[in-house]
Structures are given as C-alpha cells and as structure tokens.
Design a protein around this motif. Structure first.
Motif, PDB file in Angstrom:
ATOM      1  N   GLU A   1       0.859  -1.181   0.000  1.00 61.61           N
ATOM      2  CA  GLU A   1       0.000   0.000   0.000  1.00 61.61           C
ATOM      3  C   GLU A   1       0.899   1.235   0.000  1.00 61.61           C
ATOM      4  O   GLU A   1       1.961   1.232   0.634  1.00 61.61           O
ATOM      5  N   ALA A   2       0.505   2.276  -0.689  1.00 61.89           N
ATOM      6  CA  ALA A   2       1.305   3.509  -0.713  1.00 61.89           C
ATOM      7  C   ALA A   2       0.430   4.725  -0.439  1.00 61.89           C
ATOM      8  O   ALA A   2      -0.755   4.742  -0.768  1.00 61.89           O
ATOM      9  N   TYR A   3       1.041   5.721   0.170  1.00 62.07           N
ATOM     10  CA  TYR A   3       0.443   7.063   0.223  1.00 62.07           C
ATOM     11  C   TYR A   3       1.034   7.745  -1.001  1.00 62.07           C
ATOM     12  O   TYR A   3       2.108   8.348  -0.956  1.00 62.07           O
TER      13      TYR A   3
ATOM     14  N   THR B   1       0.753  10.246  -3.343  1.00 61.64           N
ATOM     15  CA  THR B   1       1.254  11.591  -3.643  1.00 61.64           C
ATOM     16  C   THR B   1       2.528  11.879  -2.833  1.00 61.64           C
ATOM     17  O   THR B   1       3.504  12.408  -3.355  1.00 61.64           O
ATOM     18  N   MET B   2       2.514  11.482  -1.550  1.00 57.53           N
ATOM     19  CA  MET B   2       3.695  11.722  -0.723  1.00 57.53           C
ATOM     20  C   MET B   2       4.851  10.812  -1.153  1.00 57.53           C
ATOM     21  O   MET B   2       6.014  11.237  -1.152  1.00 57.53           O
TER      22      MET B   2
ATOM     23  N   GLU C   1       8.562  12.024  -1.931  1.00 58.35           N
ATOM     24  CA  GLU C   1       9.738  11.574  -1.182  1.00 58.35           C
ATOM     25  C   GLU C   1      10.778  10.928  -2.105  1.00 58.35           C
ATOM     26  O   GLU C   1      11.981  11.102  -1.913  1.00 58.35           O
TER      27      GLU C   1
ATOM     28  N   LYS D   1      12.676  13.666  -3.755  1.00 54.21           N
ATOM     29  CA  LYS D   1      13.710  14.243  -2.876  1.00 54.21           C
ATOM     30  C   LYS D   1      14.961  13.358  -2.864  1.00 54.21           C
ATOM     31  O   LYS D   1      16.089  13.855  -2.856  1.00 54.21           O
TER      32      LYS D   1
ATOM     33  N   HIS E   1       7.698   1.438  -8.336  1.00 51.93           N
ATOM     34  CA  HIS E   1       7.299   0.618  -7.181  1.00 51.93           C
ATOM     35  C   HIS E   1       5.889   0.106  -7.397  1.00 51.93           C
ATOM     36  O   HIS E   1       4.998   0.863  -7.749  1.00 51.93           O
TER      37      HIS E   1
ATOM     38  N   VAL F   1      10.194   6.430   2.307  1.00 46.27           N
ATOM     39  CA  VAL F   1       9.042   6.552   1.409  1.00 46.27           C
ATOM     40  C   VAL F   1       7.814   5.828   1.978  1.00 46.27           C
ATOM     41  O   VAL F   1       7.911   4.666   2.370  1.00 46.27           O
ATOM     42  N   PRO F   2       6.674   6.541   2.075  1.00 48.92           N
ATOM     43  CA  PRO F   2       5.481   5.952   2.692  1.00 48.92           C
ATOM     44  C   PRO F   2       4.828   4.872   1.834  1.00 48.92           C
ATOM     45  O   PRO F   2       3.859   5.125   1.124  1.00 48.92           O
ATOM     46  N   ILE F   3       5.428   3.687   1.952  1.00 49.55           N
ATOM     47  CA  ILE F   3       4.901   2.481   1.317  1.00 49.55           C
ATOM     48  C   ILE F   3       4.972   1.404   2.390  1.00 49.55           C
ATOM     49  O   ILE F   3       5.934   1.369   3.166  1.00 49.55           O
TER      50      ILE F   3
END
Lengths: 80, 142, 142, 80
Positions: free
Chosen positions: C48-50, C52-53, C57, C60, C78, C117-119
């Motif tokens: 699962e990923a957020y 847009t963030m 990330e 960056k 990903h 990275v928010p995954i």
C-alpha cells in the motif's frame, strides 16, 4: 630449439602480425618463451603488462610448456 | 549462465536467469558503450575475447563470489564484435536473499572481470583507433 | 520516471528509461517477493502507498543522489497491490559515466527509499498476516 | 476543540478502523493531534514509530495545522 605455437589477442595480434604464430625458444618454460618473444617482437616490452596463458590459465614464468599445450598472449585486458 | 556472444545482449533474460524465488534482491550491472572517451567521439568499439579462457576465468570469479556471498542465482553475458554507442557490452546479474549482498557481489564480479578476464576492446575514433589500456598511461603534457 | 503502479513492473523499461548515450554504466536493483520470511511460507504480499507523498519523497531522494553522484539517467518504479512470490516489487535504475558511481547511487536510492518513502507491506502467511516492521522486534524467546 | 480529518495507512488503518477518520484535539499543532490520537487509540503507542505528515511532508511536533491541510499517519514504512 623448441617450437611453440602461440595465439595472440588484442594488441599482440597487431604486434605479431597474426592470430597465431610459431615461435622458437631455447628453453621450455614460460620465461624462456617470453624472452624469445621479446627479442623477436621488441614492441611487446612496451605494453603495460603481458601475461602468458597455458591451457586457458595464467601461467608463472617457471611453468614448463609441454607438447600440445595451448599457449596464448594476454596483453592488458579491457573487457566490460 | 556464462555467455560470450556476438549477438545483442538481452538484459531481461540475464536478469531472469539470475532470479530466484528464494531471493529478495537482484542487482544488475549493465556496461554500455559511451559515445565519448578522452574528449573524443567514439564511432564504434571492437571487442575481442579469448573465449575458452574467458569463460573459465568468469567461472572462477563466480566461484569466488559464491564463497563470499549467498548467491541464489547469477548470470554473466559479454558481447564481442562491433558495438556502437549505447549498445550493451556486458551484463552481470546476481540474486541474494537480501539487498546489500546483491550490490557487493555484483560489484565484485564486474570489478574482477575487468582485471582478469581475457577480453579486449579497441576504441575507434574519427581519426584513429586504440586498444584500451594496452600501453602505460602517457601524461597529457609529455 | 517515478512510478507507483498496480501493474507488473517492466524492468527492461526501467533500465531503458535510465540509460544514456553518455553513460558507460547502468546499475539496477530489483526487489522481488521472497517465498519465505521468518521461516514461514509467504502466500502473498499486500503493498500500500500514500501515493502523492511517496512520489514526492522519491523525488527528494533522487535530488539528493543527483547532488552526490553524476547521474545521467534514473528511474524508480514501485508496485502496489497484491504480489505473489517471485514478482517484482521495486526496480531502481541509474546511469553514470563510470561504474562505481552507479553502484553507490543505486544503493543510496533503494536504502533511503526503504526508510523514508510511505509504502507499507503486509505479509500474508498460511496462518495469519503481519504489517512488516510496524511493531518493535520481539525477542524469539520472550 | 479543533477538528482534523486524518488519512490512515498500513497498520494505522487497522487501528483507527478506516482509511480516513475525523479527530478532535484541543490544540492545532501536530503534537496536540498526536496526543488526541494516542488517547483515543492507545494501540498507536505500541508502534515502533509514528510520523505525521502534513501536506505530503513529514511534520515536526510543533508544526501548526491549518484548515485544508492534508494530514496523514505514517507508521513504520516497509517498501521495497
């Protein structure tokens, strides 16, 4: 004198003037063959390095070459 | 898989060959022909191999790597013949359970390949050609 | 190219996107789903990923890498959703003029991706499921 | 009391019982929101870490949340 059939690759092919040459040397070690090669083709001494392979492996100067061995000149490699 | 070939290298096939269901990581190095060297345009490269010995030396490198890292799969493919800029000259892939090992093992294999394996390249420029690394480096101002 | 996708990752496309005519080296990291974890069989993974963030990330991380190594090309893809053992979860590719930089930059990107990275992934075993790394590690004998 | 709409991911989605929840907190900083969340959902304090993102970036505890900001809970990430 002993007679060796030598494969040449890369720049040594240009220096020897062919892919395979017959070389005569007074002895039977890799060192003897190297000395004979350097005398006949002085440009070999200008290379950054020159290994001699016997039967598909790098050989020491003291290794004895026997009939039927596959001999090859390995100038500086540059694969990849 | 160890392959010395005149045909274009199929990188995906190299990766697939190295992959393993037990592995979490695959690291792949792809060496490509640059369009420039020493500030000159490269027109093409000529690669030549002492094939039987090259295969044997690559096998020794893989054996060494297998003792140092937990390789689950691997593949090395090196192209010979005439290559134009952008073409793949070499592809190395290894798989390991975890990623750090995959990076280290792959780098070891390509680093060692470049100093041990009897393969040679000649750069062909617009105004000449040169067997790479054959002679001692010449200082620019000498 | 930064991609978060439910579709299978085309590793060759990731490599092609990262390649450059000026580059001599491409390093590629492929993260695959292992068929086991903690001694248990993995049936499948849920990613699962957020989104847009996550894209921000990754951008960056690429910016940071571009300041530290001479990147000529790069691509990060990903996968999210349900993945079975053997499937590709992530692919990172970078190209640089010389090979050492390609290994370092690629490793930096995947190492940083894994901590920033928010995954999230959930491992689904035959007898349960678990969000990876969510809780402090529990000692085996406690 | 201030009202915040919070996105939840990974294990926080399970703990909060949904992808998006409305939370009331007495203050407007990330720290105030965290305290309210921990009180309402004590299981959050058992996580290895919990970051709060505001507008798609990791936010400090002192950051002030304003109307329209996108807030998300980021439990330990495990991508790759």
């Amino acid at each position: 004198m002993h007679t060796f059939r030598v494969k040449a690759f890369g720049i040594t092919k240009d220096i020897l003037g062919g892919k395979e040459m017959v070389i005569e040397a007074p002895g039977v070690t890799v060192g003897d063959l190297r000395a004979a090669l350097n005398e006949k083709y002085p440009k070999l001494t200008g290379l950054r390095s020159l290994f001699i392979a016997v039967n598909n492996s790098y050989a020491d100067e003291t290794a004895v070459i026997t009939d039927g061995d596959e001999i090859a000149l390995i100038p500086p490699v540059s694969g990849g | 898989m160890i392959k010395i070939t005149e045909k274009p290298i199929d990188v995906q096939k190299v990766i697939d060959t190295a992959s393993s269901l037990n592995a979490g990581a695959v690291n792949v190095f792809v060496g490509t022909v640059r369009n420039n060297a020493h500030g000159k345009n490269v027109v093409w490269l000529e690669y030549e191999a002492y094939e039987t010995m090259a295969v044997g030396e690559i096998r020794k490198i893989i054996d060494d790597a297998s003792h140092r890292w937990p390789l689950l799969g691997w593949a090395v493919s090196h192209r010979i013949g005439t290559l134009k800029p952008g073409e793949v000259a070499v592809a190395v892939a290894v798989s390991t359970p975890h990623r750090k090992d995959s990076f280290e093992a792959c780098q070891y294999i390509i680093d060692t390949l470049k100093v041990k394996v009897p393969i040679w390249k000649k750069e062909v420029f617009e105004d000449g050609e040169e067997w790479i690394s054959a002679h001692p480096a010449v200082a620019v101002n000498s």
